[in-house]
Design an enzyme around this catalytic site. Structure first.
Site, PDB file in Angstrom:
ATOM      1  N   CYS A 112       0.840  -1.273  -0.162  1.00 21.39           N
ATOM      2  CA  CYS A 112       0.204   0.081  -0.116  1.00 21.39           C
ATOM      3  C   CYS A 112       0.882   1.251  -0.031  1.00 21.39           C
ATOM      4  O   CYS A 112       0.449   2.202  -0.860  1.00 21.39           O
ATOM      5  CB  CYS A 112      -0.771  -0.080   1.342  1.00 21.39           C
ATOM      6  SG  CYS A 112      -2.062  -1.537   1.376  1.00 21.39           S
TER       7      CYS A 112
HETATM    8  C1  BEZ Z   1       0.593  -4.648   1.915  1.00 22.31           C
HETATM    9  O1  BEZ Z   1       0.161  -3.616   1.559  1.00 22.31           O
HETATM   10  O2  BEZ Z   1       1.756  -4.869   1.740  1.00 22.31           O
HETATM   11  C2  BEZ Z   1      -0.599  -5.688   2.633  1.00 22.31           C
HETATM   12  C3  BEZ Z   1      -1.454  -5.226   3.108  1.00 22.31           C
HETATM   13  C4  BEZ Z   1      -2.412  -6.205   3.777  1.00 22.31           C
HETATM   14  C5  BEZ Z   1      -2.190  -7.365   3.571  1.00 22.31           C
HETATM   15  C6  BEZ Z   1      -0.890  -7.929   2.945  1.00 22.31           C
HETATM   16  C7  BEZ Z   1      -0.065  -7.247   2.440  1.00 22.31           C
END
Ligand code: BEZ
Length: 210
Positions: free
Chosen positions: A45
């Site tokens: 994200c």
């Molecule tokens: C991420 O943004 O890396 C992420 C967010 C939630 C679950 C798995 C990865």
């Protein structure tokens, strides 16, 4: 309830990092991209928000407003945005919706319980100036989105809203386009006086109208 292509994008009011917004009013006459993130302070994200911030001028050029969402609070988003600015080299320059009660996430069916019963998936909705949903894409949490593809689709959506054409596989702005299937040769003569190439009666190709 799922939100399908052609539906009016559900309206809502929400707290964001740029104050309270009423979604339809905020969109005004613009196109919009509403996209969700599973959670703040997560790696994929962080890179996505940084990338969208970097290419925001490309959305502006196309008259598209961009707004993000995660199930964390606005206060959490504000803290996280410090990290994004530090690590991605650009401040977050669009509003982020805080949705701790999941009101907007549920309205847009962004929580897919068989993937994760509390966090949003990576949804993208492109909304036209008529407030109708023109595109929806869903990615899993583990896969960052390709926002250049979102821009490419917006180019196609905006072109095909203006001209009776369709865009072929992997089309990029400026490439040849296809005459829409519902357009007869007779009508095409009026619409496209410069002519076209008939590869098959159902596959008529012409340079992109401007
Ligand atoms: C991420 O943004 O890396 C992420 C967010 C939630 C679950 C798995 C990865």
């Amino acid at each position: 309830m799922s939100v399908r292509l052609g539906d009016v994008a559900p309206d809502f009011t929400a707290h964001t990092t740029q104050g309270e917004i009423s979604f339809h009013e905020w969109l005004g006459d613009s196109w919009g991209v509403l996209f969700s993130h599973p959670k703040d302070f997560t790696p994929v994200c962080t890179t996505e928000l940084g990338y969208v911030a970097k290419i925001k001028p490309e959305f502006d050029k196309r008259n598209v407003k961009v707004i993000g969402l995660s199930v964390d609070s606005v206060e959490s988003h504000e803290k996280w945005e410090g990290d994004i600015g530090e690590t991605q080299g650009t401040p977050v320059n669009f509003p982020m919706i805080g949705d701790p009660d999941r009101a907007v996430s549920n309205l847009y069916d962004m929580i897919h319980p068989n993937a994760n019963d509390t966090l949003t998936v990576r949804s993208v909705f492109v909304i036209g100036p008529d407030k109708k949903v023109k595109l929806s894409i869903t990615y899993p949490a583990s896969t960052g989105r390709n926002f250049d593809e979102v821009l490419r689709v917006i180019d196609s959506l905006q072109l095909t809203a203006k001209f009776k054409v369709a865009t072929p596989a992997n089309w990029q702005y400026g490439n040849d386009v296809i005459i829409g299937g519902a357009v007869s040769d007779e009508e095409a003569k009026t619409l496209f006086p410069g002519g076209w190439k008939t590869v098959k009666p159902y596959l008529r190709v012409l340079p992109q109208p401007k």
